[in-house]
Design a protein around this motif. Structure first.
Motif, short mmCIF file in Angstrom:
data_model
loop_
_atom_site.label_atom_id
_atom_site.label_comp_id
_atom_site.label_asym_id
_atom_site.label_seq_id
_atom_site.Cartn_x
_atom_site.Cartn_y
_atom_site.Cartn_z
N UNK A 172 -15.18 17.00 23.39
CA UNK A 172 -15.18 15.94 22.28
C UNK A 172 -13.47 15.85 22.00
N UNK A 173 -13.63 15.17 21.37
CA UNK A 173 -12.11 15.25 20.72
C UNK A 173 -12.45 15.27 19.16
N UNK A 174 -11.02 15.75 18.78
CA UNK A 174 -10.65 15.80 17.30
C UNK A 174 -10.74 14.17 16.24
N UNK A 175 -10.76 13.79 15.54
CA UNK A 175 -10.64 12.97 14.99
C UNK A 175 -10.03 13.59 13.29
N UNK A 176 -9.01 12.14 12.85
CA UNK A 176 -8.29 12.74 11.80
C UNK A 176 -8.54 11.78 11.13
N UNK A 177 -8.56 11.39 9.70
CA UNK A 177 -8.51 10.42 8.92
C UNK A 177 -6.24 9.68 8.40
N UNK A 178 -6.19 8.12 8.71
CA UNK A 178 -5.12 8.05 8.50
C UNK A 178 -5.76 6.86 7.25
N UNK A 179 -4.66 7.37 5.89
CA UNK A 179 -4.50 6.82 4.55
C UNK A 179 -3.90 5.87 4.35
N UNK A 180 -3.29 4.56 4.05
CA UNK A 180 -3.10 3.25 4.22
C UNK A 180 -2.68 3.58 2.31
N UNK A 181 -0.92 3.23 2.47
CA UNK A 181 -0.69 3.22 0.89
C UNK A 181 0.03 2.21 -0.08
N UNK A 182 -0.41 1.56 -0.76
CA UNK A 182 0.31 0.17 -0.98
C UNK A 182 1.21 -0.18 -2.81
N UNK A 183 -0.27 0.57 -3.62
CA UNK A 183 0.01 0.63 -5.26
C UNK A 183 0.32 -0.60 -5.12
N UNK A 184 -0.20 -0.97 -6.48
CA UNK A 184 -0.50 -1.86 -7.69
C UNK A 184 -0.17 -3.37 -6.93
N UNK A 185 -1.26 -4.33 -6.94
CA UNK A 185 -2.49 -3.85 -7.29
C UNK A 185 -4.16 -3.66 -5.91
N UNK A 186 -3.21 -3.28 -4.67
CA UNK A 186 -3.97 -2.43 -4.49
C UNK A 186 -4.37 -0.93 -3.56
N UNK A 187 -5.29 -1.01 -3.51
CA UNK A 187 -6.23 0.25 -3.79
C UNK A 187 -5.99 1.00 -2.01
N UNK A 188 -5.80 2.04 -2.10
CA UNK A 188 -5.52 3.16 -0.65
C UNK A 188 -6.99 2.64 0.21
N UNK A 189 -6.44 2.62 1.29
CA UNK A 189 -8.06 2.05 2.24
C UNK A 189 -7.34 3.43 3.79
N UNK A 190 -8.89 3.63 4.35
CA UNK A 190 -8.93 4.99 5.25
C UNK A 190 -9.62 5.02 6.58
N UNK A 191 -9.20 4.99 7.72
CA UNK A 191 -9.81 5.11 8.81
C UNK A 191 -9.84 6.17 9.46
N UNK A 192 -11.20 5.94 10.11
CA UNK A 192 -10.85 7.54 11.13
C UNK A 192 -10.54 7.13 12.45
N UNK A 193 -9.84 7.97 13.11
CA UNK A 193 -9.14 8.06 14.51
C UNK A 193 -9.08 9.67 15.13
N UNK A 194 -8.56 9.12 16.22
CA UNK A 194 -9.09 10.31 17.25
C UNK A 194 -7.54 10.83 17.38
N UNK A 195 -7.63 12.33 16.61
CA UNK A 195 -6.51 13.02 16.80
C UNK A 195 -5.80 13.47 17.87
N UNK A 196 -4.75 12.65 18.66
CA UNK A 196 -4.25 13.18 19.76
C UNK A 196 -2.66 12.98 19.43
N UNK A 197 -2.15 12.85 20.04
CA UNK A 197 -0.74 12.91 20.44
C UNK A 197 0.30 11.72 20.42
N UNK A 198 0.98 11.15 19.60
CA UNK A 198 1.45 9.72 19.52
C UNK A 198 2.88 9.18 20.14
N UNK A 199 2.68 8.37 20.61
CA UNK A 199 3.52 7.96 22.01
C UNK A 199 4.45 7.55 21.08
N UNK A 200 5.75 7.16 20.91
CA UNK A 200 6.76 6.81 20.16
C UNK A 200 7.43 6.22 20.53
N UNK A 201 7.29 5.74 22.11
CA UNK A 201 8.10 5.16 22.78
C UNK A 201 8.14 3.41 22.41
#
Length: 473
Positions: free
Chosen positions: A415-444
Motif C-alpha cells: 500500500x501507499x501513504x496518503x496525505x492531505x493537500x489544502x488550498x488556501x485563498x482568503x475571502x470570500x472563499x473557504x479552504x478546501x482539501x483533498x486526499x492524495x497519494x504521498x509520493x515524490x513529485x516530478x518538478x520537471x
C-alpha cells in the motif's frame, strides 16, 4: 561564310570541320526557346499571393474593428459605474446582459444593482441636439457590431431617434398626413406584436407597388409609423430578455450546482471507470457543489470552459474532498465570515492513472494482461474569480497525519501513504482539501511531465506527476 553554316544551307548536315574563330561545337548543349509555362505559373503564384494578402488585410480590419468595439463597451461600463455616463453608455451597458460575445471577466460586483433607464425612455427624453449626438454614437456601434441580434438593437434605436427628431423639428421632415390621421394610425399599430407588424409591413409594401388607385400619402405615412412601432417592439422584446437575464443572475438555482460528493479517500490502485473508458473526451457531471458553493456567472464560465476539455484515456475525474483537520461546528467559519458570504470554491480536478512496470509487475503481468492502474499524478483546477484581495495568489499546503514526516512511510506492505493537500485563498472563499497519494513529485517542466503551478485569470492550476523509477532488465 562559315563552312558549317554553308553545309547546313546545302543540306549536308553540320560539318565537324570548323573555323578557328567560330564557336566550339558541343553535342550536349543546345539553344532552345524558353517555355511559356513559366510566366503562367508565376502569374498564378502572384494571383494566389494577391488573394492571400487581400484576405489577410480583411482579417486585420475585422480584428481591429472587434478590438475597437470591445474597448468602446469597456469605456461605457466604466462611465456608468462612475456615474458620469452619456445616453449611449446606458444603451451599451444594458446590452451587456444578452451579448454572447461579451467576456464574463469584464463584469464587476454590483453591476446588477445599477439602475439603468429603458432604451426607449432615454431616446424620448433627449433634446434635438442630444438626439443628433446620440444618433452619431449609435452609428458607431452599428458599424462595428457583427452580432445579428445586437445590430437589430442598434437599428431599432436609430429608427426611434429619427422619429423623435421628426417630432421635435417637423419643418425638416415631410409629413403630408394631418395629426388626427396620425393619431388614428398609432391607435391601429400600438397593440400589434412584432410578428403582426412584420406581416402588415409586407401587405403595405405590396399595396404601394401595385397599380391600384390609393392614397399614397396615407399609406406611406402608415409604413413610416409602422417601422417606428416595429423598432419599439424590438426594444421592448430586448428589455424583456435583459430583465429575465438579470433575474437569473441575481437568483441562480443552487440545485444546478450539483450535490456534495462526500469525503471518500483516494485509492492508490483502481480500475478505470466505464465512463472514462467509453467516452474519454465527454464532459462528466459536475463534481463540486454544496449549499454554499460559488454560484457566480464568472465561476460557471470558468467551470464550463475547463469541463469542455473533458478527460483523456489515462485520466479520471477527481472529487474526493476531505474534511479539514482541526475544524468543528463552532470554529468552522473563518474570521471574516461576518464581512463576506462564505463560498466554497468550485473545481474541476483530474487524476492521472497508468501502469507501473516494476520488477514484480514485469514478472507476473504483460501487455495483454496488464497490472492494475495506479495513481501517477493529479491536475487541480480551483476557481477563484472573485477574490477580495486580488494581489495575493491562492496557495496550497501538504498535511501529513499522525506525526509522519516527509519520506517516512507508515503504510502496510503493498500500500501507499496518503496525505492531505489544502488550498488556501482568503475571502470570500473557504479552504478546501483533498486526499492524495504521498509520493515524490516530478518538478520537471517538460511537455511529457507537465508540472504547472500558476494563478491566472481566477484559476489556480496545480498539475504534477510523481517521479518514475526505472528498472533495468
Amino acid at each position: 561564310m562559315d563552312p558549317g553554316r554553308q553545309n547546313m544551307i546545302n543540306g549536308s548536315g553540320p560539318s565537324r570541320v570548323r573555323d578557328g574563330t567560330s564557336p566550339k561545337y558541343d553535342s550536349h548543349n543546345r539553344i532552345s526557346k524558353s517555355s511559356r509555362r513559366g510566366p503562367r505559373q508565376s502569374a498564378n503564384k502572384a494571383a494566389a499571393s494577391y488573394v492571400s494578402n487581400e484576405e489577410q488585410a480583411r482579417q486585420f480590419v475585422a480584428d481591429e474593428d472587434k478590438f475597437v468595439l470591445r474597448q468602446s463597451k469597456k469605456k461605457a461600463d466604466i462611465r456608468v459605474r462612475e456615474n458620469r455616463a452619456k445616453p449611449i453608455d446606458y444603451l451599451a451597458f444594458s446590452l451587456r446582459y444578452i451579448d454572447d460575445e461579451r467576456d464574463a471577466f469584464d463584469d464587476e460586483a454590483g453591476d446588477d444593482d445599477i439602475d439603468v433607464p429603458e432604451p426607449a425612455d432615454i431616446v424620448q427624453n433627449l433634446s434635438l441636439e442630444g438626439l443628433r449626438e446620440l444618433e452619431a454614437d449609435i452609428k458607431h456601434y452599428h458599424v462595428l457590431e457583427t452580432e445579428p441580434r445586437n445590430r437589430e438593437y442598434w437599428e431599432a434605436l436609430r429608427s426611434l431617434c429619427k422619429s423623435q427628431k421628426a417630432k421635435l423639428d417637423p419643418s425638416k421632415y415631410d409629413r403630408r398626413v394631418v395629426s388626427s390621421v396620425d393619431d388614428d394610425i398609432n391607435k391601429i399599430l400600438a397593440p400589434k406584436t412584432y410578428e403582426q407588424l412584420g406581416a402588415l409591413e409586407k401587405q403595405i409594401q405590396t399595396k404601394l407597388r401595385s397599380d391600384e388607385d390609393i392614397d399614397m400619402d396615407y399609406w406611406e405615412q402608415l409604413l413610416q409609423s409602422l417601422l417606428v412601432w416595429k423598432a419599439k417592439a424590438v426594444l421592448a422584446r430586448t428589455v424583456d430578455k435583459i430583465t429575465k437575464r438579470k433575474l437569473e443572475r441575481r437568483g441562480p438555482s443552487l440545485g444546478k450546482e450539483g450535490s456534495d460528493t462526500g469525503s471518500a479517500p483516494a485509492q492508490t490502485q483502481a480500475q478505470p471507470s466505464s465512463s472514462s473508458s467509453s467516452a474519454p473526451n465527454a464532459p462528466p457531471a459536475e463534481p463540486s457543489g454544496g449549499n454554499n458553493a460559488d454560484a457566480s456567472k464568472a465561476t460557471q464560465t470558468l467551470y464550463d470552459r475547463e469541463a469542455a476539455r473533458g478527460v483523456s484515456e489515462n485520466e479520471e475525474v477527481f472529487a474526493a474532498e476531505e474534511e479539514l483537520p482541526g475544524t468543528s461546528s463552532s470554529s468552522s467559519k473563518p474570521q471574516w465570515a461576518g464581512e463576506h458570504r462564505v463560498r466554497k470554491p468550485r473545481y474541476f480536478n483530474r487524476v492521472q492513472m497508468g501502469y507501473e512496470w516494476n520488477k514484480y509487475n514485469q514478472t507476473h503481468y504483460d501487455h495483454d494482461n496488464p497490472p492494475p492502474k495506479v495513481v501517477q499524478g493529479y491536475k487541480f483546477n480551483i476557481f477563484y474569480p472573485e477574490l477580495v484581495d486580488k494581489t495575493k495568489a491562492p496557495t496550497f499546503k501538504i498535511i501529513r497525519e499522525h506525526g509522519r514526516r516527509r519520506g517516512e512511510s507508515f503504510a502496510a506492505a503493498g500500500e501507499e501513504d496518503t496525505c492531505l493537500i489544502r488550498f488556501i485563498a482568503g475571502p470570500p472563499y473557504e479552504d478546501i482539501a483533498f486526499r492524495i497519494v504521498d509520493r515524490e513529485w516530478d518538478y520537471s517542466a517538460k511537455r511529457d511531465r507537465g508540472f504547472r503551478s500558476s494563478f491566472d485569470k481566477g484559476i489556480l492550476q496545480l498539475h504534477f506527476q510523481f517521479k518514475k523509477i526505472f528498472y533495468r532488465k
